[in-house]
Design a protein around this motif. Structure first.
Motif: not given
Length: 294
Positions: A105-107, A133
């Motif tokens: 994710t962007s986080e 990931t």
């Protein structure tokens, strides 16, 4: 966004031990212990939309540990742990669970850009989603400036391939491996006839590693760096169980290096911490002040 973040990245699971279940998984163990040394530590994984997922997040909050663990439509991971007469564990790891499906994710991208050290293994890469990931995180994290990308190889059951191990070795600058895993790697990578030390020197040079940490159970541990090797004997202690001891070793060693300790001093600290954890039940005991203030 905090900077100088320390990350444990991979599986989040419950170790189901003879006396009951305990929160486990190398990434949470690593992050928890580096937090005890005063770092901004985050455990990154995924959990299910189930009761065990609720319990996971509650347990991490109870330990005061920051986490990024999205809820997924897969069950929270569990591992059936059995201990032999010497307290040494064997694991039966459930498949197709939440931590096999960690989204990038962007986080996570932002954390990676501000990450000073990350510890990851091979187990969480058994599924392509989490493997992708982990690789994206490692590729986003900057190199240099004393940053540590620690591959704590952690071979479990048949959940690894030569290709996955090679890609991880290319992305890390610190490898942690035990003597049994080194034998398996020697066979898999076709390093015949080499003794333990020469295998380590070969891997260190071939993958341009800064450090290779080799643990040999009761027979001590080594840290190989270009041109040097540190050896520490394993202390004799009354072992309760060894679950998480290796993760505490990695966390203490990483913390020592990031504090500016020499390799030998960080190695000595890691040995003391892991020996203490062996005297406690479970993977996340509170460490004594004399160890964390070392």
């Amino acid at each position: 966004m905090k900077t100088d973040i320390i990350v444990g990245l991979g599986e989040a699971l419950w170790d189901v031990l003879p006396e009951g279940k305990k929160l486990g998984g190398a990434p949470s163990n690593f992050a928890y212990h580096t937090k005890q040394f005063g770092f901004n530590s985050i455990a990154i994984s995924a959990v299910g939309k189930d009761k065990l997922g609720d319990e996971t997040l509650a347990a991490l909050e109870g330990k005061g540990l920051e986490y990024i663990m999205p809820r997924t439509p897969y069950p929270t991971g569990t591992v059936q742990v059995t201990l032999d007469d010497n307290g040494v564990p064997t694991y039966d790891i459930r498949e197709n669970v939440a931590w096999d499906n960690i989204p990038f994710t962007s986080e996570l991208e932002e954390v990676a850009r501000n990450c000073r050290a990350v510890c990851f293994g091979s187990l969480a890469q058994r599924n392509i989603v989490s493997r992708t990931t982990i690789n994206k995180f490692l590729d986003t994290m900057p190199d240099g400036d004393g940053r540590l990308k620690i591959f704590d190889i952690n071979l479990r059951q048949n959940f690894y391939t030569k290709d996955v191990l090679m890609e991880s070795l290319k992305r890390c600058n610190v490898l942690k491996i035990n003597d049994e895993e080194l034998v398996l790697i020697g066979r898999m990578f076709d390093y015949p006839g080499l003794d333990m030390s020469n295998k380590c020197w070969l891997i260190l040079g071939k993958y341009n590693l800064d450090m290779l940490v080799l643990t040999c159970g009761v027979n001590g541990s080594y840290v190989f760096t270009p041109g040097n090797v540190s050896f520490q004997e394993t202390p004799r202690v009354d072992v309760v169980d060894t679950v998480g001891a290796g993760d505490s070793f990695t966390a203490a060693f990483c913390s020592g290096i990031l504090r500016g300790m020499s390799v030998a001093d960080a190695h000595a600290l890691a040995v003391k911490v892991s020996a203490y954890v062996c005297t406690q039940s479970g993977a996340m005991p509170v460490l004594p002040n004399e160890l964390v203030k070392n």
